[in-house]
Design a protein around this motif. Structure first.
Motif, PDB file in Angstrom:
ATOM      1  N   ALA A  44      16.360  34.937  27.486  1.00 10.23           N
ATOM      2  CA  ALA A  44      17.137  36.163  26.925  1.00 10.23           C
ATOM      3  C   ALA A  44      17.736  37.045  28.173  1.00 10.23           C
ATOM      4  N   PRO A  45      18.837  37.744  27.701  1.00 12.00           N
ATOM      5  CA  PRO A  45      19.380  38.371  28.925  1.00 12.00           C
ATOM      6  C   PRO A  45      18.579  39.528  29.306  1.00 12.00           C
ATOM      7  N   ILE A  70      16.237  42.686  33.703  1.00 15.07           N
ATOM      8  CA  ILE A  70      17.887  42.610  33.369  1.00 15.07           C
ATOM      9  C   ILE A  70      18.331  41.253  34.134  1.00 15.07           C
ATOM     10  N   VAL A  71      18.363  39.916  33.547  1.00 10.30           N
ATOM     11  CA  VAL A  71      18.592  38.826  34.250  1.00 10.30           C
ATOM     12  C   VAL A  71      19.871  38.250  33.575  1.00 10.30           C
ATOM     13  N   GLN A 312      21.795  50.362  23.819  1.00 13.76           N
ATOM     14  CA  GLN A 312      21.617  48.896  23.581  1.00 13.76           C
ATOM     15  C   GLN A 312      22.178  48.083  24.523  1.00 13.76           C
ATOM     16  N   LEU A 313      21.268  47.081  25.053  1.00 20.01           N
ATOM     17  CA  LEU A 313      22.020  46.113  25.864  1.00 20.01           C
ATOM     18  C   LEU A 313      21.568  44.747  25.310  1.00 20.01           C
ATOM     19  N   ASP A 325      15.022  46.990  35.856  1.00 14.43           N
ATOM     20  CA  ASP A 325      14.691  46.166  36.802  1.00 14.43           C
ATOM     21  C   ASP A 325      16.120  44.963  37.081  1.00 14.43           C
ATOM     22  N   VAL A 326      17.276  45.427  37.636  1.00 18.88           N
ATOM     23  CA  VAL A 326      18.396  44.488  37.803  1.00 18.88           C
ATOM     24  C   VAL A 326      18.101  43.447  38.784  1.00 18.88           C
ATOM     25  N   VAL A 327      18.079  42.290  38.143  1.00 19.38           N
ATOM     26  CA  VAL A 327      17.537  41.114  39.089  1.00 19.38           C
ATOM     27  C   VAL A 327      19.081  40.543  39.502  1.00 19.38           C
TER      28      VAL A 327
END
Length: 415
Positions: A44-45, A70-71, A312-313, A325-327
């Motif tokens: 999942a993103p 967040i991937v 929402q994301l 955590d933005v990877v």
């Protein structure tokens, strides 16, 4: 600079404390986090959880808050650019404590944009490029001169680890007697596992820079401290708190990341000798080699943001105050963007990477980082003929979960 002798820099109270030994504890020793990152992206993103504990590191920054990883590339871009929903205030819990709440990394607009203009004015490419000859090249010559006659070296310990930090010392025009203590304090600021040491480092660097700024304002030169203290945009000068926070952060933001990026670049080229030879034959390939290294294994794998509101994301509910955590490493190795993304390939079609972030907080020092990496690579090509891994030493291993770097790069050169 006689007056400068009055400025005292104080080392850690505990002389046995080694801030350099804390790198693995804080940023991980993972040999390859990318398979796990790819599994998350396939799942999942947006993943509920925190990156650090999922990678076997110490607990999340704020365990009492909701955490999300967040991937997905689209979602990463959204979080980094949509400042109405996602804030840099997340950094107030770590960088803000040691660098100071005046750090632009902790700010959102309008404050961020107002003060960033001054830093951008100084770090414009046309100004940064002049530092290449006056500051960067002499540092390269001094460092390489110590091992050129030997025919072998550890390019990390003897070159890339020292190189960007020596550039900063000269930019700040620090007395040589202060350099060792300055570097210990600067590195110690991000030792959040030993939190009291990080606090101590920030306090002592703050006191040092306060005296240094006062001295340079009274007797300005052409050094970076004087430029920052005396440059204005639209009539605004940097308040002392913001200036000192920036100077505290400079060693880590400009030095540590450039050391890591340059080390990864040289390691990747040595592991791909055909691409290294292509650079020898055609120096115009250097810019794309640098960008590929930053994409392939950027020095900062994860960036941090906070949700400013319930939102929402990718269909996932994100409560206000959540930490994200933005990877960046996930986007940089997204096969939808980069065919065969795990392969280092300087000949691939160039597309913008995420290693310098995106949006209003894109790295203000990115032009200097590119100048330093470019000059370092030219120096390697100019002075280290026949560069190759040392067959009698262990091969280089790029390690880390949060921040990536090889700790050694043993090489031979010459006939």
């Amino acid at each position: 600079m006689v007056a400068q002798a009055r400025i005292a820099i104080r080392d850690f109270d505990d002389p046995t404390y080694d801030p350099f030994a804390a790198d693995e504890v804080n940023f991980g020793d993972h040999l390859d986090p990318y398979p796990q990152i790819a599994r998350w992206r396939d799942q999942a993103p947006v993943i509920k959880g925190a990156y650090r504990p999922e990678m076997g590191l110490a607990a999340a920054l704020m365990p009492d808050r909701e955490n999300f990883i967040i991937v997905g590339t689209s979602e990463i871009n959204t979080v980094l650019t949509d400042t109405s929903r996602f804030s840099n205030a997340a950094y107030k819990f770590n960088l803000g404590v040691t660098f100071g709440q005046g750090s632009i990394s902790t700010m959102d607009n309008p404050d961020h944009g107002r003060w960033r203009k001054i830093f951008q004015k100084i770090f414009l490419p046309q100004y940064v490029s002049t530092w290449g000859e006056t500051i960067v090249d002499p540092v390269v010559r001094d460092l390489m001169g110590k091992f050129l006659e030997r025919g072998h070296a550890d390019l990390i310990e003897e070159f890339t680890l020292r190189y960007p930090f020596e550039v900063i010392y000269r930019q700040l025009d620090l007395p040589q007697s202060d350099v060792r203590t300055f570097q210990r304090l600067a590195i110690g600021q991000t030792d959040y596992v030993n939190y009291e040491k990080a606090i101590e480092a920030g306090v002592k660097l703050g006191a040092y820079f306060k005296d240094l700024v006062a001295e340079r304002r009274a007797r300005p030169g052409d050094d970076l401290v004087s430029l920052l203290a005396l440059t204005s945009v639209d009539g605004d000068y940097l308040p002392e708190e913001i200036l000192i926070s920036f100077l505290r952060q400079l060693m880590n933001a400009a030095g540590d990341t450039t050391y890591r990026g340059t080390s990864v670049l040289l390691t990747a080229l040595l592991e791909n000798p055909d691409q290294l030879e292509a650079l020898r034959a055609n120096r115009s390939l250097i810019p794309q080699a640098i960008e590929e290294a930053l994409r392939w294994d950027g020095p900062v794998a994860v960036q941090l943001r906070m949700a400013t509101c319930d939102t929402q994301l990718a269909g996932v509910d994100i409560p206000a105050g959540s930490l994200l955590d933005v990877v960046a490493g996930a986007a940089n190795r997204d096969p939808a963007l980069y065919p065969d993304p795990d392969r280092f390939n300087i000949f691939r079609d160039r597309k913008p990477h995420f290693s310098f972030s995106r949006g209003p907080h894109i790295c203000v020092g990115q032009h200097l980082a590119r100048v330093e990496m470019t000059r370092a690579l030219h120096a390697v090509l100019d002075h280290l003929p026949g560069l190759r891994p040392d067959p009698d030493k262990p091969r280089a291993e790029i390690r880390g979960s949060m921040m990536r770097v090889p700790h050694h790069l043993y090489v031979r050169f010459g006939d």
